[in-house]
Write an enzyme that holds these catalytic residues in place. Structure first.
Site, short mmCIF file in Angstrom:
data_model
loop_
_atom_site.label_atom_id
_atom_site.label_comp_id
_atom_site.label_asym_id
_atom_site.label_seq_id
_atom_site.Cartn_x
_atom_site.Cartn_y
_atom_site.Cartn_z
N ARG A 122 0.84 -1.20 0.00
CA ARG A 122 0.00 0.00 0.00
C ARG A 122 0.88 1.25 0.00
O ARG A 122 0.59 2.23 -0.70
CB ARG A 122 -0.95 -0.02 1.21
CG ARG A 122 -1.70 1.27 1.47
CD ARG A 122 -2.51 1.73 0.24
NE ARG A 122 -3.02 3.07 0.38
CZ ARG A 122 -2.36 4.19 0.08
NH1 ARG A 122 -1.12 4.13 -0.37
NH2 ARG A 122 -2.93 5.36 0.21
N ILE A 172 -1.17 7.36 8.48
CA ILE A 172 -2.27 6.41 8.64
C ILE A 172 -2.04 5.24 7.69
O ILE A 172 -2.72 5.08 6.68
CB ILE A 172 -3.65 7.08 8.39
CG1 ILE A 172 -3.80 8.36 9.20
CG2 ILE A 172 -4.78 6.10 8.73
CD1 ILE A 172 -5.10 9.12 8.95
N PRO A 173 -1.02 4.40 8.00
CA PRO A 173 -0.78 3.25 7.13
C PRO A 173 -1.99 2.32 7.20
O PRO A 173 -2.60 2.15 8.26
CB PRO A 173 0.46 2.60 7.72
CG PRO A 173 0.63 3.15 9.08
CD PRO A 173 -0.10 4.46 9.12
N HIS A 174 -2.36 1.74 6.07
CA HIS A 174 -3.52 0.87 6.04
C HIS A 174 -3.39 -0.13 4.90
O HIS A 174 -2.63 0.09 3.96
CB HIS A 174 -4.82 1.67 5.88
CG HIS A 174 -4.82 2.59 4.71
ND1 HIS A 174 -4.20 3.82 4.75
CD2 HIS A 174 -5.33 2.46 3.47
CE1 HIS A 174 -4.35 4.42 3.57
NE2 HIS A 174 -5.03 3.61 2.78
N CYS A 175 -4.12 -1.24 5.04
CA CYS A 175 -4.12 -2.26 4.00
C CYS A 175 -5.32 -3.17 4.19
O CYS A 175 -5.97 -3.16 5.23
CB CYS A 175 -2.83 -3.08 4.02
SG CYS A 175 -2.65 -4.13 5.48
#
Length: 156
Positions: free
Chosen positions: A56, A70-73
Protein backbone atom coordinates in the site's frame (compact mmCIF):
# COMPACT_ATOMS: atom_id res chain seq x y z
CA UNK A 1 -19.69 -8.66 9.86
CA UNK A 2 -21.74 -5.52 10.22
CA UNK A 3 -20.25 -2.29 8.94
CA UNK A 4 -22.73 -0.11 10.81
CA UNK A 5 -20.55 0.17 13.90
CA UNK A 6 -17.23 1.13 12.34
CA UNK A 7 -15.93 3.87 14.56
CA UNK A 8 -12.48 4.59 15.92
CA UNK A 9 -13.72 3.72 19.42
CA UNK A 10 -14.65 0.16 18.55
CA UNK A 11 -11.76 -0.85 16.30
CA UNK A 12 -8.97 0.26 18.64
CA UNK A 13 -8.05 -2.06 21.51
CA UNK A 14 -6.02 -0.90 24.54
CA UNK A 15 -3.51 -3.68 23.78
CA UNK A 16 -2.87 -2.15 20.34
CA UNK A 17 -2.31 1.35 21.71
CA UNK A 18 1.39 1.97 22.27
CA UNK A 19 3.29 4.94 23.58
CA UNK A 20 6.85 6.02 22.73
CA UNK A 21 7.62 3.11 20.40
CA UNK A 22 11.28 2.98 19.38
CA UNK A 23 11.49 2.82 15.58
CA UNK A 24 14.33 3.92 13.36
CA UNK A 25 12.56 3.86 9.99
CA UNK A 26 9.26 3.64 8.16
CA UNK A 27 9.98 -0.05 7.47
CA UNK A 28 10.52 -0.70 11.17
CA UNK A 29 7.23 1.08 12.03
CA UNK A 30 5.35 -1.16 9.59
CA UNK A 31 7.12 -4.28 10.92
CA UNK A 32 6.21 -3.30 14.47
CA UNK A 33 2.54 -2.84 13.52
CA UNK A 34 2.46 -6.29 11.88
CA UNK A 35 4.21 -7.92 14.86
CA UNK A 36 1.82 -6.35 17.38
CA UNK A 37 -1.26 -7.44 15.45
CA UNK A 38 0.13 -10.99 15.21
CA UNK A 39 0.93 -10.93 18.93
CA UNK A 40 -2.72 -10.04 19.65
CA UNK A 41 -4.11 -12.61 17.19
CA UNK A 42 -1.74 -15.43 16.27
CA UNK A 43 -4.06 -16.58 13.48
CA UNK A 44 -2.98 -13.50 11.52
CA UNK A 45 0.37 -13.77 9.76
CA UNK A 46 2.69 -10.86 10.52
CA UNK A 47 4.53 -11.27 7.19
CA UNK A 48 1.25 -11.00 5.27
CA UNK A 49 0.28 -7.88 7.21
CA UNK A 50 3.71 -6.31 6.72
CA UNK A 51 3.81 -7.11 2.99
CA UNK A 52 0.33 -5.67 2.48
CA UNK A 53 1.24 -2.50 4.38
CA UNK A 54 4.40 -2.11 2.29
CA UNK A 55 2.47 -2.73 -0.95
CA UNK A 56 0.00 0.00 0.00
CA UNK A 57 2.86 2.41 0.81
CA UNK A 58 4.32 1.78 -2.67
CA UNK A 59 1.13 3.25 -4.14
CA UNK A 60 1.78 6.46 -2.23
CA UNK A 61 2.82 7.39 1.27
CA UNK A 62 0.20 7.27 3.98
CA UNK A 63 2.04 10.09 5.72
CA UNK A 64 -0.71 12.74 5.66
CA UNK A 65 1.43 15.59 6.97
CA UNK A 66 1.90 17.37 10.31
CA UNK A 67 3.85 14.37 11.68
CA UNK A 68 0.97 11.93 11.16
CA UNK A 69 0.71 8.68 9.18
CA UNK A 70 -2.27 6.41 8.64
CA UNK A 71 -0.78 3.25 7.13
CA UNK A 72 -3.52 0.87 6.04
CA UNK A 73 -4.12 -2.26 4.00
CA UNK A 74 -6.58 -4.99 3.21
CA UNK A 75 -5.96 -8.52 4.51
CA UNK A 76 -7.29 -11.82 3.15
CA UNK A 77 -9.25 -13.84 5.71
CA UNK A 78 -9.77 -10.99 8.17
CA UNK A 79 -13.30 -10.73 9.57
CA UNK A 80 -13.01 -7.40 11.41
CA UNK A 81 -11.21 -4.09 11.29
CA UNK A 82 -8.07 -3.73 13.41
CA UNK A 83 -6.65 -0.39 14.50
CA UNK A 84 -3.20 0.25 15.99
CA UNK A 85 -2.34 3.63 17.52
CA UNK A 86 1.16 4.57 18.51
CA UNK A 87 3.38 7.47 19.24
CA UNK A 88 7.03 7.11 18.27
CA UNK A 89 9.92 7.81 20.62
CA UNK A 90 11.64 9.68 17.79
CA UNK A 91 10.06 10.94 14.55
CA UNK A 92 10.92 8.93 11.43
CA UNK A 93 10.95 9.80 7.74
CA UNK A 94 7.70 8.47 6.25
CA UNK A 95 7.80 10.15 2.82
CA UNK A 96 4.90 12.29 4.04
CA UNK A 97 3.24 14.75 1.68
CA UNK A 98 4.77 17.68 3.58
CA UNK A 99 8.20 15.97 3.93
CA UNK A 100 7.94 16.19 7.73
CA UNK A 101 8.95 13.19 9.87
CA UNK A 102 6.17 11.20 11.52
CA UNK A 103 5.70 10.58 15.24
CA UNK A 104 1.97 9.80 15.42
CA UNK A 105 0.71 6.65 13.66
CA UNK A 106 -2.73 5.09 13.36
CA UNK A 107 -2.66 1.87 11.34
CA UNK A 108 -5.77 0.30 9.91
CA UNK A 109 -6.04 -3.29 8.67
CA UNK A 110 -9.36 -4.13 7.05
CA UNK A 111 -10.89 -7.25 5.50
CA UNK A 112 -10.02 -7.91 1.85
CA UNK A 113 -13.63 -7.24 0.84
CA UNK A 114 -13.70 -3.88 2.62
CA UNK A 115 -16.64 -1.62 1.86
CA UNK A 116 -17.17 2.11 1.63
CA UNK A 117 -17.63 2.23 5.40
CA UNK A 118 -13.93 1.48 5.71
CA UNK A 119 -13.17 4.54 3.61
CA UNK A 120 -15.42 6.51 5.95
CA UNK A 121 -13.27 5.30 8.85
CA UNK A 122 -10.15 6.62 7.11
CA UNK A 123 -11.97 9.90 6.65
CA UNK A 124 -12.88 10.01 10.37
CA UNK A 125 -9.23 9.47 11.26
CA UNK A 126 -8.00 12.15 8.87
CA UNK A 127 -10.57 14.59 10.23
CA UNK A 128 -9.64 13.91 13.83
CA UNK A 129 -5.91 14.19 13.10
CA UNK A 130 -6.55 17.48 11.32
CA UNK A 131 -7.12 19.03 14.77
CA UNK A 132 -3.64 20.13 15.85
CA UNK A 133 -4.65 20.58 19.52
CA UNK A 134 -5.99 17.00 19.58
CA UNK A 135 -2.73 15.71 18.06
CA UNK A 136 -0.67 17.67 20.57
CA UNK A 137 -2.62 16.09 23.46
CA UNK A 138 -1.91 12.62 22.04
CA UNK A 139 1.78 13.41 21.64
CA UNK A 140 2.00 14.47 25.29
CA UNK A 141 0.65 11.14 26.57
CA UNK A 142 3.22 9.31 28.66
CA UNK A 143 1.60 5.87 28.71
CA UNK A 144 -0.60 3.66 26.58
CA UNK A 145 -3.63 4.02 28.85
CA UNK A 146 -3.76 7.80 28.57
CA UNK A 147 -3.10 7.55 24.81
CA UNK A 148 -6.01 5.11 24.40
CA UNK A 149 -8.33 7.30 26.44
CA UNK A 150 -7.20 10.39 24.53
CA UNK A 151 -8.01 8.75 21.20
CA UNK A 152 -11.33 7.18 22.18
CA UNK A 153 -12.89 9.75 24.50
CA UNK A 154 -11.99 13.08 22.93
CA UNK A 155 -14.50 14.39 20.47
CA UNK A 156 -13.14 15.47 17.09
Amino acid sequence: MSDTSLTIDNILAPALTLCQVPASSKKRVLEFIAERIHYQDETLNDNDIFNNLVSRERLGSTGIGQGIAIPHCRLEGLDRVIGVLMTLAEPVDFDAIDNQPVDLVFALVVPKEATSEHLELLSQLAERFNDSAFCERLRKCQDADSLYKGMTTDSP
